[in-house]
Structure formats: C-alpha cells, structure tokens
Write an enzyme that holds these catalytic residues in place. Structure first.
Site, PDB file in Angstrom:
ATOM      1  N   GLY A 188       8.108 -15.597   3.689  1.00 13.85           N
ATOM      2  CA  GLY A 188       7.459 -15.115   2.278  1.00 13.85           C
ATOM      3  C   GLY A 188       5.936 -15.174   2.473  1.00 13.85           C
TER       4      GLY A 188
ATOM      5  N   PRO B 124       9.610 -16.197   8.835  1.00 10.22           N
ATOM      6  CG  PRO B 124       7.581 -15.949  10.637  1.00 10.22           C
ATOM      7  CD  PRO B 124       9.107 -16.993  10.164  1.00 10.22           C
ATOM      8  N   GLY B 125       9.063 -12.793   8.144  1.00 17.08           N
ATOM      9  CA  GLY B 125       9.454 -11.583   8.371  1.00 17.08           C
ATOM     10  C   GLY B 125       8.447 -10.495   8.446  1.00 17.08           C
ATOM     11  NE  ARG B 126       6.078  -9.019   2.534  1.00 19.45           N
ATOM     12  CZ  ARG B 126       6.804  -8.158   1.684  1.00 19.45           C
ATOM     13  NH1 ARG B 126       6.393  -7.113   1.752  1.00 19.45           N
ATOM     14  NH2 ARG B 126       7.576  -8.457   0.984  1.00 19.45           N
TER      15      ARG B 126
ATOM     16  NE  ARG C 182       7.431  -3.302   0.917  1.00 18.67           N
ATOM     17  CZ  ARG C 182       6.365  -3.543   0.380  1.00 18.67           C
ATOM     18  NH1 ARG C 182       5.513  -2.943   0.379  1.00 18.67           N
ATOM     19  NH2 ARG C 182       6.332  -4.679  -0.313  1.00 18.67           N
TER      20      ARG C 182
ATOM     21  CB  CYS D 256      15.485  16.317  -6.002  1.00 20.43           C
ATOM     22  SG  CYS D 256      15.807  17.446  -4.872  1.00 20.43           S
TER      23      CYS D 256
END
Ligand code: LLP
Length: 415
Positions: free
Chosen positions: A238, A273-275, A314, A344
């Site tokens: 996070g 942690p990822g992001r 995102r 579309c």
C-alpha cells in the site's frame, strides 16, 4: 534512474522510447529494470535494522522477467491465485518465500500451495481456515498459517482500494482472529506462523501503518500470553507513489516508525509492496491516431490514440491521473486535449484536459504505468493486449509479445 530526456527525446535509461516504438509497435508497456531495482533497494534500506522480508505483490505487475529479477534480488512474493504461484515458480521463486493472500482461495489453489510448501497462507475467514485444515489432512502435509486481521484503520485512499475498514470484505476483526489462532494452534495439521494485514493501496501517510502495526502487535502480545508464538508480522503493501505533484509515502519515515513500534520484539517484519516497486518504472507508449480539434466553442479537443481503457483501466476505474508526455517535443501550438482510446465507451480515456502540442502520428508516454497497468488489461473490443518491453541499461528485450487475434480466438468454438 528511469526516464529522462536526451536531446529532447524521452528515454528509458539509455534507450530512446521512439526506438522501442519503431521496433515493436504501439501500444507497448516499457519497464525500466534499474528503476525497479532502485526502488527495491530503497525499501530494503528503509527497513534496515529489523529482520525483514519484502514480499512483492505479484498482482501489480506479474511479468516473468520482472519476477525473475526480483527473485534474484532476494524478494519473496505475495500471491493471490494459483496462477500467480505458477508464475513465481516459473520465475525460479522459492515457495518458502511465498505468502498467499485473498478472500476466495479455491480448493485447487489451496492444494497447490500446500503441495508447493509455501511459507504462509494469509487466512481471511473461519471457513477458509476449516477448508485449509481439511485439505492438509487429506494431503498429509502441514500448512503454515497467518490470520489476516482487519484493524479497522482508515487509510484515506480511493474507496475501491481501501481494504482495512471494518465494512470491507477482507480479513477478520481482532477478536475473531484470536479465536481462529486458538483453533489453528490446537490443530495437528496447521502451524501458526504469523499475523498479517493489508489496509489499502496508494497510502501517502505513515500513520495508518503505525496504527495497523500497533493493533497487530496488541493481538500478537495477547497470543504470546497464551503461549501461541508467531514468527512474523506482515503489514501488507500500500506504499503510495507520486503520480503527479502529490507526495509519495516517505519510506524512511515508515521504516523508522515500524522499527520504533516493533520495539525489539523477536518477529520478522514483512511487507507486501506492489505498486511502489514497479509503478514509476513503467510507461505506456501510445501513438496519436486522429486529432479532432473542437469544431465549435463548447466542444472539446479530442486526441484519439491507439491505447485504450483495455490497456490501462486506472483512469476509468479509479479516476486515476497519469502524466502524459510527448516522446519528442514537436514545437507546435499548445492546446488542451482529452486523450481517448478507440473503445466504444465514453469512459474510455487515458487523460482529460491536458495541455499538449499534438500532431497525428506523435508518440505519447503515459507515465507511472508499471503497476496495475498491463496486469489489469483485457481484450475488450477484441483488442489484443499490448507488448511489454524491459529496458536494462542500453539494451531492451521484448518480454511479452503483442497478442494476435488468433491468440484471442483460439479458446472459442461454435458450440
Ligand atoms: N497485499 C495485499 C493483500 C493486497 O491486496 C495488495 C493490493 C497488496 C499487498 C499490494 O498493494 P500495493 O503495494 O500495490 O498498494 N488496482 C488498484 C490497486 C489494487 C490493490 C489491491 N491489493 C490500482 O490500480 O490502484
């Protein structure tokens, strides 16, 4: 290290992005390995002085090339599916450094994890604990357990990515966790390993982490009083990054606060942690297909590019803001453009109201797209998913080829 302009040309490390676009086409995700490596080192240093393990949250960017390199740096992995476990294995990852999160682990996934001997199941409910115990008994192998505690901490982030509030589907409240620990402790098939939480994503302040750790330690101390010993405490991921001018989470201050709160307890500290490991390392390269300048006052200037919400969801899903930069300055007149994709849907945009000088055929870089970019991409509108390229120094490699239409159609039949 990562992205900089040289002679007006935006480069990933030593490689001009325009060269990559020419070689592999657009849209393409580009990742700077040196940027990921530096970010890993930054987190590692911030936690210096406490026994710790960084378990990369594979969901943020699960490309094998990145997993294999992080594995070589010594990272562990946080997975949420059997598929991610398979990826970690293929990348050479040691299951003993894997923790398995998620509220809906299937029986097949649980079995796979047990057979691989992963380090810990981050259990999220009483029913999951019961199923895990039953499967271990059936397979004749013990499993290590951590209970995901929901500490009811407000992480002040987008509601779709806040996970630590009591209303959320994740984890169990501390009182129930105590009960689950007693059950796990009494089971001959389970080993109590640790305690974990994950309070949300894109968190900018240290304080919510401190509060979550305090809540977890309180429970760990209670367990200790009952003779139930833990070997690790996992505060999840996070860690917030800067997409624009907002501040990123101060990792040094986080490390300091965690060290202080842990206060010499003999517990290994884990983070997921990822992001923060991969966001900044990535850009999505896209080319301007058509310009539709406002035909009359009150209309908008629309730039249609070849990447869409299926490539980067995102902005549509979380109202996320990503910087958009021209790969080469064209010296033209600035206007405010909406950067939209060919899908579309009115929600199909990458960025709104950006001051740019654009010509048809120009290349644009959508910044900070290394996390939850490709990983959340889809084939909506039967669009093949983008290629992925990894840059390291002066070289680059295609680490996922662009999908073809036949890739997409292969699983289908006429019934
Ligand atoms: N651990 C657990 C149990 C998680 O659920 C997550 C992310 C992480 C670790 C890693 O969190 P991070 O360090 O990346 O913030 N798709 C959204 C983010 C969803 C995060 C889901 N869980 C986005 O694009 O903003």
């Amino acid at each position: 290290m990562g992205y900089a302009r040289r002679d007006g040309q935006l480069c990933a490390e030593g490689v001009p992005l325009a060269r990559i676009a020419t070689a592999v086409g657009t849209p393409v995700y580009v990742y700077s390995w040196q940027n990921v490596r530096e970010q890993y080192t930054r987190i590692d240093r911030a936690l210096a002085g406490v026994d710790h393990r960084i378990c990369y949250a594979v969901k943020a960017n699960s490309n094998l090339a990145i997993l294999a390199r992080l594995n070589k740096l010594g990272a562990g992995f946080d997975i949420v599916s059997g598929g991610e476990l398979e990826r970690v294995q293929r990348a050479g990852g040691d299951p003993e450094r894997v923790v398995f999160s998620g509220v809906g682990k299937s029986t097949a996934d649980i079995d796979f994890g047990i057979k691989c001997g992963i380090d810990a199941f981050n259990v999220e409910s009483a029913s999951e604990l019961a199923r895990l115990e039953a499967r271990t008994r059936l397979l004749g192998r013990k499993a290590r357990v951590s209970i995901r505690v929901n500490p009811d901490v407000d992480a002040d982030t987008h509601p779709y990515i806040a996970t630590g509030l009591k209303e959320s589907k994740f984890g169990v409240p501390p009182a129930q966790a105590l009960d689950l620990y007693r059950r796990a402790w009494a089971s001959p098939d389970l080993t109590v390993a640790g305690i974990d939480c994950h309070i949300g994503s894109q968190i900018a302040d240290v304080e919510p982490f401190e509060r979550a750790l305090t809540a977890l330690l309180e429970l760990a101390d209670t367990l200790g009083g009952e003779g139930i010993a833990l070997d690790h405490i996992d505060i999840g991921g996070g860690f917030g990054v800067a997409y624009g001018n907002e501040p990123a989470l101060a990792l040094d201050r986080l490390g300091e606060a965690l060290r202080r709160t842990l206060a010499e307890r003999p517990l290994q500290l884990r983070v997921e942690p990822g992001r923060s490991l991969v966001a900044d390392a990535g850009v999505l390269l896209t080319r301007v297909e058509y310009l539709k300048p406002a035909p009359a006052p009150g209309h908008r200037n629309i730039a249609v590019v070849d990447a869409a919400m299926n490539d980067l969801i995102r902005p549509a899903l979380y109202q996320a803001w990503h910087a958009v930069e021209p790969v080469a300055e064209n010296g033209g007149a600035l206007r405010r453009w909406d950067i939209v994709g060919p899908i579309c849907e009115t929600g199909d945009f990458l960025a709104l109201d950006r001051e740019l000088a654009l010509n048809e055929g120009d290349l644009l870089a959508v910044r900070t797209a290394g996390a939850y970019g490709f990983a959340q991409s889809s084939n909506y509108n039967t669009r093949p998913r983008a290629a992925e390229v990894l840059v390291d120094g002066d070289g680059f490699a295609l680490v996922r080829r662009r999908e073809t239409i036949s890739d997409l159609l292969r699983p289908e039949t006429f019934g």
